[in-house]
Design a protein around this motif. Structure first.
Motif, PDB file in Angstrom:
ATOM      1  N   THR A 424       0.830  -1.199   0.000  1.00 60.16           N
ATOM      2  CA  THR A 424       0.000   0.000   0.000  1.00 60.16           C
ATOM      3  C   THR A 424       0.865   1.249   0.000  1.00 60.16           C
ATOM      4  O   THR A 424       1.839   1.348   0.755  1.00 60.16           O
ATOM      5  CB  THR A 424      -0.945  -0.028   1.210  1.00 60.16           C
ATOM      6  OG1 THR A 424      -1.902  -1.078   1.020  1.00 60.16           O
ATOM      7  CG2 THR A 424      -1.682   1.292   1.379  1.00 60.16           C
ATOM      8  N   ILE A 425       0.493   2.201  -0.849  1.00 62.10           N
ATOM      9  CA  ILE A 425       1.209   3.474  -0.981  1.00 62.10           C
ATOM     10  C   ILE A 425       0.388   4.566  -0.299  1.00 62.10           C
ATOM     11  O   ILE A 425      -0.807   4.696  -0.532  1.00 62.10           O
ATOM     12  CB  ILE A 425       1.407   3.864  -2.462  1.00 62.10           C
ATOM     13  CG1 ILE A 425       1.970   2.684  -3.280  1.00 62.10           C
ATOM     14  CG2 ILE A 425       2.269   5.113  -2.583  1.00 62.10           C
ATOM     15  CD1 ILE A 425       3.341   2.254  -2.919  1.00 62.10           C
ATOM     16  N   ILE A 426       1.047   5.368   0.530  1.00 64.80           N
ATOM     17  CA  ILE A 426       0.402   6.492   1.205  1.00 64.80           C
ATOM     18  C   ILE A 426       1.145   7.760   0.819  1.00 64.80           C
ATOM     19  O   ILE A 426       2.374   7.825   0.945  1.00 64.80           O
ATOM     20  CB  ILE A 426       0.463   6.330   2.742  1.00 64.80           C
ATOM     21  CG1 ILE A 426      -0.101   4.980   3.161  1.00 64.80           C
ATOM     22  CG2 ILE A 426      -0.259   7.470   3.443  1.00 64.80           C
ATOM     23  CD1 ILE A 426       0.372   4.538   4.532  1.00 64.80           C
ATOM     24  N   THR A 427       0.407   8.771   0.354  1.00 65.57           N
ATOM     25  CA  THR A 427       1.075  10.019  -0.021  1.00 65.57           C
ATOM     26  C   THR A 427       0.174  11.223   0.144  1.00 65.57           C
ATOM     27  O   THR A 427      -1.050  11.129  -0.021  1.00 65.57           O
ATOM     28  CB  THR A 427       1.590   9.972  -1.483  1.00 65.57           C
ATOM     29  OG1 THR A 427       2.276  11.187  -1.786  1.00 65.57           O
ATOM     30  CG2 THR A 427       0.451   9.755  -2.471  1.00 65.57           C
ATOM     31  N   ASP A 428       0.801  12.344   0.471  1.00 69.68           N
ATOM     32  CA  ASP A 428       0.099  13.632   0.488  1.00 69.68           C
ATOM     33  C   ASP A 428       0.554  14.493  -0.680  1.00 69.68           C
ATOM     34  O   ASP A 428       0.365  15.698  -0.677  1.00 69.68           O
ATOM     35  CB  ASP A 428       0.335  14.355   1.814  1.00 69.68           C
ATOM     36  CG  ASP A 428       1.800  14.712   2.039  1.00 69.68           C
ATOM     37  OD1 ASP A 428       2.671  14.278   1.248  1.00 69.68           O
ATOM     38  OD2 ASP A 428       2.093  15.430   3.021  1.00 69.68           O
TER      39      ASP A 428
END
Length: 511
Positions: A424-428
């Motif tokens: 899973t990729i998390i980014t702002d």
């Protein structure tokens, strides 16, 4: 821990040499010794081991030459195979050293490759391509990799298994399947994303003496406990339910009643103060499976789907909420689209959009525009297919480069994007985190609904969008991994991930 692209690593190498003054041959020497060190640690005495080292024409091959030199001190049965002598300048230094030592060096051709199948090596070292590969593997290179994969030797890959793209983890036609991969300073994207991470075997990260200050501008990291903000998980004794937020879960239909239950159960189990479940009135029987702490808000429906008019009648309750979790099991109806438009036009409440919320978003230009302008914090939680709908591309394009897909969604809507997958990729849109926890037991319908509930609860307790997303993803996967300690991947259920969250929280807080 930072995660680098091939270009970032090359720039850091270049700065270490040009600006810091560390000669490239020193870095190559250190890298080759690190590989030897791992082999020695695994096998101990190498005296009777038959070893093959395959070296390409780039610096990866140079690392292999250094490894070979150290192995020659331990075993007399070391064989070096090269694709030619047109190697990089630093590699040429160490190739000449091997020649001076009288090492067995053979240039690869079809005849030599055929003869390899008659030999039995205990250890194979893959120093063919490294992180610079951009083209598909063909010709002699393909034949050698196929031989390595057919051998029964213990395979070590230097930096990344040859044939794996270091920027995406994808296989460029064919790739080495290593037992262990030794990469230097920091893992590369291809070491972490599938299928590259699977082909790496056990990944070892070794320091070769490049100053860490050179990586300070890298914005991609592995999601580890050290990256989590745990401050708000501590609770002072003199607090009450109002201190931990009110979440409204807008979810469910007669077709997908369980989605709303899983989302709301996960939300209340993750620490929100109050959880209100806005769902079709006729699903009350199913809602017996919910925790009794969840406050049921029956919404008028038609054919088992919440209606816009029914939802508007609950507006006074919406105004009291701190967070809205929207989309799980609502269906892709026009009513779902109208409700989301209404929320985005008339409220400024932190919102988590999942499942059918994302599906109606993908089809509506009006929703695209409204979500871009929505000022409260927003978290979108698509899987690859939902992301492809939002971006208007093929799902394979998302799978080929999930980091870029997550970044594009985050930039487009000025939101935090949680792109769900085995990694899973998390980014702002500025910082990127790759989650490496979790297991295939999570590959079941309902896992995403659970994650949405956890994320919403983190928001309700005062976390900003990025910290809420990081903590939720970590806890979600950790809970599943703890379950795997006593269950199998086949028998893990999303509802059990919820029940197991208390252990996950404890490990995060106390370990």
């Amino acid at each position: 821990m930072y995660v680098l692209t091939s270009q970032q690593m090359k720039e850091i190498d270049k700065k270490a040499t040009a600006e810091i003054g560390i000669p490239e041959v020193v870095l190559m020497e250190n890298a080759g010794f690190c590989v030897f060190e791992e082999i020695k640690k695994d096998f101990g005495c190498l005296k009777d081991k038959k070893i093959a080292i395959f070296c390409g024409k780039g610096n990866n091959g140079g690392d292999g030459f250094v490894t070979a030199r150290y192995l020659l001190e331990e075993s007399k049965d070391v064989h070096i195979f090269i694709f030619g002598e047109e190697v990089t300048p630093s590699s040429k230094v160490f190739l000449q050293v091997l020649k001076n030592l009288g090492a067995d060096i053979q240039k690869l051709n079809e005849e030599v490759i055929t003869s390899l199948y008659q030999k039995k090596f205990d250890i194979v070292v893959d120093g063919i391509f490294g992180i610079g590969l951009t083209r598909d593997v063909e010709g002699l290179y393909k034949q050698v990799i196929e031989y390595i994969n057919s051998s029964k030797a213990y395979v070590y890959s230097i930096d990344i298994p040859s044939g794996v793209c270091s920027d995406t983890g994808k296989i460029k036609g064919v790739a080495v399947k290593a037992n262990k991969t030794i990469t230097f300073m920091y893992p590369k994207v291809g070491n972490i994303l599938y299928p590259g991470t699977h082909l790496c075997g056990k990944l070892i990260v070794k320091d070769i003496g490049i100053p860490k200050v050179l990586a300070e501008n890298v914005n991609t990291k592995v999601l580890t406990k050290e990256e989590l903000n745990l401050e708000k998980l501590y609770r002072y004794p003199d607090t009450h339910k109002g201190d931990y937020g009110k979440v409204g879960v807008v979810a469910g239909s007669k077709f997908f009643p369980g989605a709303s239950i899983l989302c709301a159960n996960a939300c209340v189990k993750s620490g929100c103060g109050l959880c209100f479940l806005f769902s079709p009135a006729e699903n009350v029987v199913t809602h017996n499976f919910r925790y009794p702490e969840i406050i049921l808000m029956p919404v008028e429906s038609k054919d088992g789907i919440v209606t816009f008019e029914g939802f508007k009648k609950k507006e006074e309750f919406l105004q009291k909420l701190d967070v809205i979790a929207f989309g799980c099991g609502l269906t892709q109806s026009e009513e779902t689209e109208k409700i989301l438009i209404h929320i985005l036009k008339n409220f400024q409440i932190p919102i988590v959009i999942d499942a059918d919320g994302l599906n109606v978003l993908a089809k509506s230009e009006e929703l695209h525009s409204l979500l871009r302008e929505y000022e409260a914090c927003k978290i979108l939680t698509p899987h690859y297919k939902e992301a492809s709908r939002i971006l208007g591309c093929d799902v394979d394009d998302v799978a080929k480069n999930p980091i870029d897909a997550a970044l594009e969604i985050s930039k487009r809507f000025d939101c935090v994007c949680i792109l769900k997958s085995a990694r899973t990729i998390i980014t702002d849109s500025h910082k990127v985190f790759i989650n490496v926890l979790g297991n295939p037991g999570m590959a079941k319908g309902g896992s995403g609904d659970v994650l949405t509930g956890i994320v919403s609860a983190m928001l309700s307790q005062g976390y900003d969008a990025l910290d809420a997303a990081k903590l939720a993803v970590y806890l979600h996967s950790l809970s599943a991994d703890i379950l795997l300690e006593r269950k199998t991947v086949q028998t893990i259920l999303p509802s059990e991930i919820i029940e197991n969250l208390d252990i996950a929280f404890r490990r995060v807080i106390e370990d």
